[in-house]
Design a protein around this motif. Sequence first.
Motif, mmCIF file in Angstrom:
data_model
loop_
_atom_site.group_PDB
_atom_site.id
_atom_site.type_symbol
_atom_site.label_atom_id
_atom_site.label_comp_id
_atom_site.label_asym_id
_atom_site.label_seq_id
_atom_site.Cartn_x
_atom_site.Cartn_y
_atom_site.Cartn_z
ATOM 1 N N VAL A 168 3.097 13.544 7.191
ATOM 2 C CA VAL A 168 4.449 12.716 7.000
ATOM 3 C C VAL A 168 4.643 12.145 8.529
ATOM 4 C CG1 VAL A 168 6.829 13.102 6.726
ATOM 5 C CG2 VAL A 168 5.291 14.437 5.311
ATOM 6 N N GLY A 169 4.780 10.911 8.561
ATOM 7 C CA GLY A 169 5.285 10.051 9.637
ATOM 8 C C GLY A 169 6.734 9.740 9.706
ATOM 9 N N ALA A 170 7.160 8.914 10.758
ATOM 10 C CA ALA A 170 8.419 8.460 11.103
ATOM 11 C C ALA A 170 9.013 7.688 9.651
ATOM 12 C CB ALA A 170 8.714 7.632 11.993
ATOM 13 N N GLY A 171 8.177 7.047 9.164
ATOM 14 C CA GLY A 171 8.853 6.150 7.993
ATOM 15 C C GLY A 171 9.564 6.872 6.989
ATOM 16 N N PHE A 172 9.090 8.179 6.812
ATOM 17 C CA PHE A 172 9.620 9.225 5.897
ATOM 18 C C PHE A 172 11.151 9.385 5.989
ATOM 19 C CE2 PHE A 172 10.736 13.346 4.524
ATOM 20 C CZ PHE A 172 10.254 13.319 2.948
ATOM 21 N N SER A 173 11.520 9.496 7.375
ATOM 22 C CA SER A 173 12.764 9.977 7.719
ATOM 23 C C SER A 173 13.795 8.684 8.087
ATOM 24 C CB SER A 173 12.479 10.836 8.899
ATOM 25 O OG SER A 173 11.562 12.023 8.851
ATOM 26 N N ARG A 174 13.447 7.531 7.955
ATOM 27 C CA ARG A 174 14.259 6.512 8.140
ATOM 28 C C ARG A 174 15.689 6.522 7.575
ATOM 29 N NH1 ARG A 174 11.175 0.736 8.189
ATOM 30 N NH2 ARG A 174 13.185 0.179 8.908
ATOM 31 N N PRO A 175 15.848 6.931 6.087
ATOM 32 C CA PRO A 175 17.020 6.759 5.428
ATOM 33 C C PRO A 175 18.019 7.988 6.177
ATOM 34 C CG PRO A 175 15.308 7.116 3.846
ATOM 35 C CD PRO A 175 14.663 7.362 5.265
ATOM 36 N N ALA A 176 17.326 8.982 7.100
ATOM 37 C CA ALA A 176 18.271 9.654 7.718
ATOM 38 C C ALA A 176 18.941 9.189 8.989
ATOM 39 C CB ALA A 176 17.461 10.830 8.342
ATOM 40 N N PRO A 206 22.037 11.224 3.826
ATOM 41 C CA PRO A 206 22.211 10.387 2.561
ATOM 42 C C PRO A 206 21.547 10.850 1.538
ATOM 43 C CG PRO A 206 21.686 9.063 4.841
ATOM 44 C CD PRO A 206 21.581 10.621 5.127
ATOM 45 N N THR A 207 22.046 10.185 0.174
ATOM 46 C CA THR A 207 21.369 10.819 -0.873
ATOM 47 C C THR A 207 19.772 10.490 -0.901
ATOM 48 O OG1 THR A 207 23.431 10.752 -1.930
ATOM 49 C CG2 THR A 207 21.541 10.516 -3.218
ATOM 50 N N GLN A 208 19.629 9.304 -0.368
ATOM 51 C CA GLN A 208 18.311 8.820 -0.450
ATOM 52 C C GLN A 208 17.168 9.746 0.214
ATOM 53 O OE1 GLN A 208 17.332 5.060 1.646
ATOM 54 N NE2 GLN A 208 15.462 4.655 0.624
ATOM 55 N N MET A 209 17.699 10.138 1.603
ATOM 56 C CA MET A 209 16.940 11.212 2.279
ATOM 57 C C MET A 209 16.869 12.518 1.498
ATOM 58 S SD MET A 209 15.158 11.205 5.206
ATOM 59 C CE MET A 209 13.864 12.141 4.491
ATOM 60 N N GLN A 210 17.954 12.925 1.071
ATOM 61 C CA GLN A 210 18.041 14.369 0.214
ATOM 62 C C GLN A 210 16.912 14.206 -0.854
ATOM 63 O OE1 GLN A 210 21.697 15.822 -0.958
ATOM 64 N NE2 GLN A 210 22.787 14.715 0.921
ATOM 65 N N ASP A 211 16.802 13.211 -1.533
ATOM 66 C CA ASP A 211 15.795 12.972 -2.796
ATOM 67 C C ASP A 211 14.520 12.862 -2.134
ATOM 68 O OD1 ASP A 211 17.756 12.839 -4.816
ATOM 69 O OD2 ASP A 211 17.833 10.414 -4.517
ATOM 70 N N ARG A 212 14.214 12.445 -1.032
ATOM 71 C CA ARG A 212 12.917 12.299 -0.416
ATOM 72 C C ARG A 212 12.402 13.709 -0.099
ATOM 73 N NH1 ARG A 212 11.686 6.844 3.590
ATOM 74 N NH2 ARG A 212 12.103 5.405 1.746
ATOM 75 N N LEU A 213 13.042 14.631 0.427
ATOM 76 C CA LEU A 213 12.766 15.893 0.729
ATOM 77 C C LEU A 213 12.638 16.602 -0.528
ATOM 78 C CD1 LEU A 213 15.518 16.457 3.799
ATOM 79 C CD2 LEU A 213 13.066 16.318 4.204
ATOM 80 N N ARG A 214 13.693 16.557 -1.378
ATOM 81 C CA ARG A 214 13.575 17.332 -2.698
ATOM 82 C C ARG A 214 12.206 17.071 -3.391
ATOM 83 N NH1 ARG A 214 14.779 15.855 -7.654
ATOM 84 N NH2 ARG A 214 16.066 14.114 -6.990
ATOM 85 N N TRP A 215 11.854 15.526 -3.433
ATOM 86 C CA TRP A 215 10.566 15.292 -4.007
ATOM 87 C C TRP A 215 9.319 15.883 -3.241
ATOM 88 C CZ3 TRP A 215 12.740 9.702 -4.265
ATOM 89 C CH2 TRP A 215 13.846 9.688 -5.519
ATOM 90 N N LEU A 216 9.470 15.672 -1.811
ATOM 91 C CA LEU A 216 8.226 16.050 -1.087
ATOM 92 C C LEU A 216 8.021 17.340 -1.338
ATOM 93 C CD1 LEU A 216 5.982 15.200 1.225
ATOM 94 C CD2 LEU A 216 7.864 16.075 2.947
ATOM 95 N N HIS A 217 8.990 18.547 -1.029
ATOM 96 C CA HIS A 217 8.812 19.898 -1.113
ATOM 97 C C HIS A 217 8.563 20.189 -2.660
ATOM 98 C CE1 HIS A 217 9.506 21.142 2.594
ATOM 99 N NE2 HIS A 217 10.579 20.493 2.897
ATOM 100 N N GLY A 218 8.769 19.340 -3.626
ATOM 101 C CA GLY A 218 8.540 19.700 -4.982
ATOM 102 C C GLY A 218 7.078 19.490 -5.375
ATOM 103 N N VAL A 219 6.290 18.866 -4.646
ATOM 104 C CA VAL A 219 4.691 18.669 -5.084
ATOM 105 C C VAL A 219 3.971 19.756 -4.447
ATOM 106 C CG1 VAL A 219 2.846 17.023 -4.476
ATOM 107 C CG2 VAL A 219 5.344 16.031 -5.099
ATOM 108 N N PRO A 220 3.021 20.214 -5.323
ATOM 109 C CA PRO A 220 2.324 21.433 -4.834
ATOM 110 C C PRO A 220 1.246 21.103 -3.541
ATOM 111 C CG PRO A 220 1.604 20.601 -6.996
ATOM 112 C CD PRO A 220 2.777 19.938 -6.663
ATOM 113 N N PHE A 221 1.643 20.649 -2.597
ATOM 114 C CA PHE A 221 0.739 20.197 -1.339
ATOM 115 C C PHE A 221 0.287 21.715 -0.893
ATOM 116 C CE2 PHE A 221 3.459 16.278 -1.111
ATOM 117 C CZ PHE A 221 2.288 15.375 -1.215
ATOM 118 N N ALA A 222 -1.051 21.721 -0.503
ATOM 119 C CA ALA A 222 -1.484 22.848 0.241
ATOM 120 C C ALA A 222 -0.821 23.086 1.491
ATOM 121 C CB ALA A 222 -3.037 22.594 0.282
#
Length: 485
Positions: free
Chosen positions: A35-43, A111-127
């Motif tokens: 994950v890079g800086a572009g992921f956190s832009r909505p914050a 913001p809601t957009q950032m909350q959604d991104r975090l929820r989606w990221l942590h909801g994927v079964p990444f190693a």
Amino acid sequence: RYETPDATVARLMDGAGLPPALLDEIRTGNVIAFVGAGFSRPAGLPLWGPLLQAIAEEKCAGAKEIISKLTSSRSAQDLDLAAQILSDEMTQQEFQAALRSKLSVNPSTLPTQMQDRLRWLHGVPFAAILTTNFDELLGGADVQDSPRFGEFAARVLRERLTESEQLARVAVADTVQHLEGYSQTSPVLKLHGDASRQDSTLICTREGYRALLHTNARYSTFLRTLMATRTLLFIGFSFTDNYLNELRSEIVSMFAGKHGQPLSYAILNDIEAEKASALLKHDGLEVISFSSHGGKDFSGLDRLLSELHTRTNPTISVGRVLTMRSIIWLHTSWETSTTTKRMVEYLWKASGGQCTMTAVSTAEEALLKHRNTPHDVIVCCMASPARPDLGRVDGTRATGDLLTGLRSTHPKQAPPVIVLSYEKGDQANMERPCILRGAYSFITTYWELLDTLTTVLNATRPPETAAASPVVSRKRAHREEPAPT
């Protein structure tokens, strides 16, 4: 399931979305999110160039002109040099404090957009999840924290789970966080420092990057091993970090003969099909592109993250398996079993309330419930101690009574019985009598329970149910299937 380069280009041009091979690898627990800086832009966090300019104006007026020139070029080399100059002109302690003040974020007001991104990221079964970001949005361990980094490396590099075990672990941790000692779904590692820790050095200068890569053998060995053995998915990553690009090049050279098969994937904006084809051919990087409409709209990243979550999240997957199915839970101390209750609630919610969960405390009740209304599975929790003062037998005896009763009253139509024991010390002696009496399986963890339930329900799903229209099935289940009892 790998695509040919031509098929990849065609899929990108059609906007078809996520590669099937990537989804397969995520489900088998082989993918690391980077994950890079572009992921956190909505914050609302500042971009790196403007951040360095702001520090120069506030703390280092003598360097304003050179910092402005370097940051306006937007090249990675110039940005590293600008950070180096500021660190030299100011004391390192002052520069680090200035960085922390600019990177502070309040997780409760995202913001809601950032909350959604975090929820989606942590909801994927990444190693695992790696990040070069300094902010505290993702949490996790710091590579400079030796004990936690060692635990992270051991878990990611040495622990190899099967597909179903990986999904079961993530699903349980997703809601029942205290089970088995896991408090989050995928472990997170910060590669360049943690702004929330005062003892962490934020790596952003040329000297800092150079020392991290060339004098920290633990860091470079870990990343090389990870890149060589796991598939990476880059999210919000710009590929301007020369030091990480150097490591990637080494791995690509080692796998030079693996033409057309991706070593890693990246979600990037506005990548033309021809460039994507070249990146796959020469860098082993398969691009998942979306249009930003001239850099004005990055909702395409949200769409892809949402799709990734929907297609790989274990809660969603197990919910499909549980729809319109029925399970009896035999637990002789149901009223005090907090963890089992939470597990049942999790499974019921995962199905959207479209399944039947029936709790009983005696074998007689279980047999009667199944006789009146046949159920798909029975789960026995057999480690409950006896309480004669309450008229309660122990879980082992209740399990034996149930298995014996099913064999005598339902010899040909008995449902699969899954025995869950919390006692792991004498598993062999407990397991043998259960299996001899007809139990489908004997397990000792909630991960195994979820894994086994999924296997059993997939294998025993009636053909007419599997082929039914989802809309019709949901309506029928809503009318006929009660909530957990």
